[in-house]
Design a protein around this motif. Structure first.
Motif, PDB file in Angstrom:
ATOM      1  N   LEU A  29       0.809  -1.210   0.000  1.00  0.00           N
ATOM      2  CA  LEU A  29       0.000   0.000   0.000  1.00  0.00           C
ATOM      3  C   LEU A  29       0.847   1.267   0.000  1.00  0.00           C
ATOM      4  N   MET A  69       0.184   7.274   0.529  1.00  0.00           N
ATOM      5  CA  MET A  69      -0.823   6.226   0.411  1.00  0.00           C
ATOM      6  C   MET A  69      -1.813   6.659  -0.665  1.00  0.00           C
ATOM      7  N   SER A 224      -9.496   1.498  -1.369  1.00  0.00           N
ATOM      8  CA  SER A 224      -8.240   1.493  -0.621  1.00  0.00           C
ATOM      9  C   SER A 224      -8.494   1.888   0.833  1.00  0.00           C
TER      10      SER A 224
END
Length: 436
Positions: A29, A69, A224
C-alpha cells in the motif's frame, strides 16, 4: 502605471519553478518519494505509465523519503515517476445541493447526477468543539424503534453504538432507524461494506423520500484503506456543517469497525508494531478523536446525533474495538445471536444495553416503568430453563410469578416488524401501561 503594476503582481504570483519529486519505491500500500519537501496530510499526484495521474496523501516520512498512500488502486507506476505536490489546502463547496447525492471519500459525486455545488467552504478534517461550549443533551430523539424509544431512550446529540456479531441484524436495524428517525438531514457513511448493500440501502432503507434529505458517503470494501478513512472523516465533516447551520442531523456510520481496520492497514504499512489483536496503538487514539467530532456543537439551534455499528468478531463483546467503542460512546445497544435464533427481532438485549443520557431526558414515570421491565426480565431469565422441564413451581416467589406471567407480553412489546412504525410517545405510553 496602474496596468503595469497589476501585470507585475500577476507575474509575481506565477511560480518560477514547480517542485517535483520522484517515485523511488512501491511496496504494497505504501509509495516512497524523494526530491521535494512534503508534509504529513498533504496531497500529491503521481504520474503513471499511460500519462494519467494518481492521487495520494502523505502519511509519514523518514529522513529524505516521504511515504504516500494512494486513494485508488495503484496501477501503472514505475521507478522515477514524477510526483507533484499540491500546494493549496483541499476544500469543498457544500450547500443544500448536496442533499439527495452520493459521494466518495474525496467528495466526488458517484451517482452520475452532475457536479456538486455549494456556497460554503468545507474543510476535509472533522471539526473540533470546545467541550465546555457543547450544547448538552436534553431532548429525546425519536428513532422509531420501540425497544430503543422505551427502554434505551436516546437524546438529540447523543452518540451510540450498535454492537453485534455478523448476521444478527445490525444493518436491518440501522435501516429502520434511518427510515423512521425524525431529523432534518441524514448523513450516512457506508464504510467497508459489500457493494451489493449500497444499492439495497438506498432503495429499501432510505427510499425516494428519505434520499431527498440525505447525503451518502460511500467507500465499499474494495476501496483502498486511505479512501475508507477519508470517507469516514468526511461524513462527520458534512454532518457537522449541517448541524452548525441549525439543522437536526442524524449521522449513521456502518461501520466503525471497518474504519478501525482501515487505520490498522495504514499503520501496519508504515511499520507501526501491532498491539491488541493486531491493532497498532494509533488506532485506539484515532477512534476517540473521530467520535468526539460528533455530538452537539456550540450553537443553541441544531443537533448532531450519531449511531455507529460495531462488529463484534465471533460475538465477542470483549473485542478490542467493541470495548473501546463502549468506553468512548454515550451508550451501546447490544444485539445477541440467541435472541435472533428465537425469532426475536430486532434482537436487542435490553439487559446488556445502556443509554447514558436516558435518565436526564425522560420523566420519572418512564424511568420507573423501564426499571420494572428490566427487573422482570432478569427474574424470568433465572427460571427460563426450569420452565420447560417442569422444575419451576409457582407460588414460592410472587415477584418471579409476576415476571413469568408478564414475559410473553414483554416479548411481544419489544418485537417489531421492519415496516412497523413506533413513535416515541406511543412507545412510552405502551411501556407504562404494560408495567401497571
Amino acid at each position: 502605471m496602474i496596468a503595469d503594476a497589476l501585470r507585475k503582481l500577476e507575474l509575481d504570483a506565477v511560480p518560477m519553478a514547480t517542485p517535483t519529486g520522484r517515485l523511488v519505491g512501491a511496496s504494497g500500500l505504501l509509495l516512497e518519494a524523494v526530491g521535494c519537501p512534503l508534509h504529513t496530510g498533504q496531497r500529491a499526484r503521481i504520474e503513471t505509465v499511460d500519462g494519467q495521474w494518481l492521487d495520494a496523501q502523505v502519511v509519514g516520512f523518514r529522513d529524505k523519503v516521504s511515504y504516500l498512500m494512494p486513494f485508488k488502486k495503484a496501477i501503472g507506476l514505475q521507478t522515477g515517476a514524477r510526483v507533484l505536490p499540491q500546494q493549496d489546502k483541499v476544500t469543498l463547496k457544500i450547500g443544500q445541493g448536496w442533499l439527495g447525492r452520493m459521494v466518495n471519500g474525496l467528495g466526488e459525486p458517484i451517482d452520475g447526477l452532475g457536479k456538486l455545488t455549494g456556497e460554503h467552504e468545507l474543510d476535509m478534517q472533522p471539526p473540533r468543539v470546545n467541550p465546555l461550549r457543547k450544547k448538552p443533551v436534553h431532548e429525546p430523539l425519536d428513532v422509531g424503534v420501540r425497544a430503543i424509544n422505551s427502554m434505551l431512550t436516546l437524546g438529540k446529540g447523543q452518540r451510540v453504538g450498535l454492537m453485534a456479531g455478523s448476521g444478527v441484524g445490525k444493518s436491518v436495524l440501522l435501516g429502520i432507524i434511518t427510515r423512521q428517525t425524525v431529523a432534518d438531514v441524514v448523513v450516512v457513511g457506508l464504510i467497508g461494506e459489500r457493494s451489493r448493500e449500497v444499492r439495497e440501502f438506498v432503495d429499501m432503507s432510505l427510499g425516494p423520500e428519505g434520499l431527498k434529505k440525505a447525503v451518502l458517503v460511500i467507500a465499499p470494501a474494495d476501496e483502498s484503506p486511505m479512501m475508507r478513512v477519508m470517507a469516514t472523516e468526511l461524513c462527520h465533516t458534512i454532518a457537522a456543517h449541517y448541524r452548525d447551520q441549525g439543522k437536526n442531523v442524524l449521522l449513521l456510520v456502518d461501520s466503525l469497525t471497518r474504519y478501525a481496520m482501515a487505520l490498522r492497514e495504514v499503520a501496519l504499512a508504515l511499520g507501526e508494531p501491532p498491539a491488541t489483536k493486531g491493532y497498532p496503538p494509533s488506532v485506539f487514539s484515532n477512534l476517540p478523536q473521530l467520535v468526539e467530532s460528533a455530538g452537539n456543537g456550540e450553537h443553541e439551534n441544531g443537533s448532531m446525533s450519531a449511531i455507529y455499528t460495531v462488529l463484534a468478531e465471533g460475538d465477542d463483546q470483549q473485542d478490542p474495538i467493541v470495548d473501546t467503542a463502549r468506553a468512548i460512546l454515550d451508550g451501546h445497544i447490544v444485539l445477541t445471536r440467541s435472541l435472533a435464533e428465537r425469532g426475536h427481532y430486532p434482537a436487542i438485549d435490553v439487559g446488556q444495553s445502556i443509554s447514558r443520557c436516558m435518565n436526564g431526558i425522560i420523566s420519572k414515570e418512564h424511568m420507573l416503568a423501564a426499571r420494572s421491565l428490566k427487573a422482570a426480565m432478569a427474574k424470568h431469565d433465572r427460571v427460563r430453563d426450569l420452565i420447560p422441564l417442569g422444575a419451576y413451581v409457582p407460588g414460592a416467589d410472587p415477584v418471579t410469578d409476576r415476571a413469568v406471567q408478564l414475559n410473553p407480553h414483554i416479548e411481544n412489546f419489544l418485537c417489531q416488524g421492519t415496516k412497523e412504525d413506533a413513535p416515541y410517545t406511543g412507545c412510552v405510553e405502551g411501556l407504562e401501561r404494560l408495567m401497571k
